[in-house]
Write a protein that holds these residues in place. Sequence first.
Motif, PDB file in Angstrom:
ATOM      1  N   VAL A 231       0.922  -1.322   0.340  1.00  0.00           N
ATOM      2  CA  VAL A 231       0.068  -0.733   0.039  1.00  0.00           C
ATOM      3  C   VAL A 231       0.716   1.077  -0.521  1.00  0.00           C
ATOM      4  O   VAL A 231       2.135   1.509   0.626  1.00  0.00           O
ATOM      5  CB  VAL A 231      -0.911   0.107   1.544  1.00  0.00           C
ATOM      6  N   ALA A 304       1.791  -0.522   6.035  1.00  0.00           N
ATOM      7  CA  ALA A 304       1.904   0.397   4.466  1.00  0.00           C
ATOM      8  C   ALA A 304       3.712   1.732   4.179  1.00  0.00           C
ATOM      9  O   ALA A 304       4.163   1.942   4.660  1.00  0.00           O
ATOM     10  CB  ALA A 304       0.481   1.352   4.771  1.00  0.00           C
ATOM     11  N   SER A 339      -3.261   2.565   5.958  1.00  0.00           N
ATOM     12  CA  SER A 339      -3.130   1.422   5.005  1.00  0.00           C
ATOM     13  C   SER A 339      -4.351   0.750   3.999  1.00  0.00           C
ATOM     14  O   SER A 339      -4.287   0.478   3.502  1.00  0.00           O
ATOM     15  CB  SER A 339      -2.053   0.366   5.477  1.00  0.00           C
TER      16      SER A 339
END
Length: 456
Positions: A231, A304, A339
């Motif tokens: 992500v 992320a 994320s």
Amino acid sequence: MSAQFPENFIWGAATASYQIEGAAQKDGRLPSVWDTFSATPGRVLNGDTGDIACDHYHRYESDIKLMAKLGIKHYRFSMAWPRIVPNGRGEINQAGIDFYQRLVDCLLEHEITPHATLFHWDSPQALEDLYGSWQSREIAQDFADYVSIVVSRLGDRITNWITINEIPCFTHLGYAVNSDPPHAPGTRVSRIKDIWQTSHHALLAHGLGVQAIRAASPVACSVALVDNWAVTVPIIESSEHILAAKKAFHLCGQNGGILFPALTGNYSPILLELLGENAPDIQPGDLEIIHQPLDFLGFNVYSATYVRAANNRFGFEFLGLPKGYPRMNMPWLNIVPESIYWGIRHVSETLNQPNLPILITENGCAAQDELNPQGEVIDSDRIFYLRQHLNSAYRAISEGYPLKGYFVWSLMDNFEWAWGYDRRFGIVYIDYPTQRRIPKMSFNWYAECIRQNRVV
Ligand code: PNW
């Protein structure tokens, strides 16, 4: 406190076979690559193995009672290929099927819907010996044959199927070039191209697996792929940085090389260009097999990376994190709750899949769990992590993205792969010497979220 989640929102918990079952040599199961890997000195922290794990194989009934107490109506678990087809191909082990039948019947008695993952990394060792498992194209058909066996026998009581969990983790992390792969089988391949070939074979297995499920299921069922895509979060939510995050999303290998072919029928062009001669060999017809219609996409999300716009060839750059940036008890577990929102939004917009229902099939963290003198685990750090992430899930829902459910990883502490039992991801504490189950504070918190159908 968030507003209420939609009615019928799926609240669940997840586990995986090798991480919890134990009974590694029981009732005809043969070794998986993780049995071999964990028995090899130096591979798993403290020499831990999954031989006993949480002994769930023998304790599934009381574990399901705990699930009922938690209030979940959905449970995601995985099936061990070497329990059902011990040599990976050929003879079927009825005792293995019987175990999953007992498990599922007990779930249904408690009104808990099973979501079965057909493969969560425990490849049969016999196929590793025969042809190097994921290094060979042959594994795709062997997987599909195993899937047909399972679905034809259990498809009357399981209607939510997941083909494969996190392709990068058992291919790219199992066959790294020039470094010790942290995951089984731990084989070093000689070229980067050979790594991409292993994940290409896994994608083929997924595609043939989807076809096998639909062909073998006696009733209508839903089929998903579960993946841990990378992500990319815009550091500032402005159009320029959002565009940068989208560009970065295309380029990450886990996305461009796994999610793109599975969802769109093509590897991301920019990734292929960068890979050049390291790209996998793709035979005619492969992409059609890989690109199967799915009913759900499973999203395993833990962390992320932040991205900003930049004046370079790619139009973006990844941002490192300052020293002391908050993270949970794993080197890669930086706390980036956006994320969830951005992962879902990228699939919807960047991959142009606005109507594909998404399930968060794993989200959770390792925390510094300790039993206090009263015998409790007060894991306020885990509650903090989970609350932030569920708020991010709520944001995705409130903006209209098709997020249908959330499974916490994990129901209980378990064998955390190369980290053995050293890292605890459960909302239930396992006292391994006694196998006693002790619900943590996060268990009570999650139960209340489910009861109120909102983040509390
Ligand atoms: C997932 N990373 O793996 C797996 O599906 C679980 O079996 C595992 O226990 C859980 O996450 C916690 O690790 C991951 O490096 C492995 O970002 C590595 C990463 C993420 C997820």
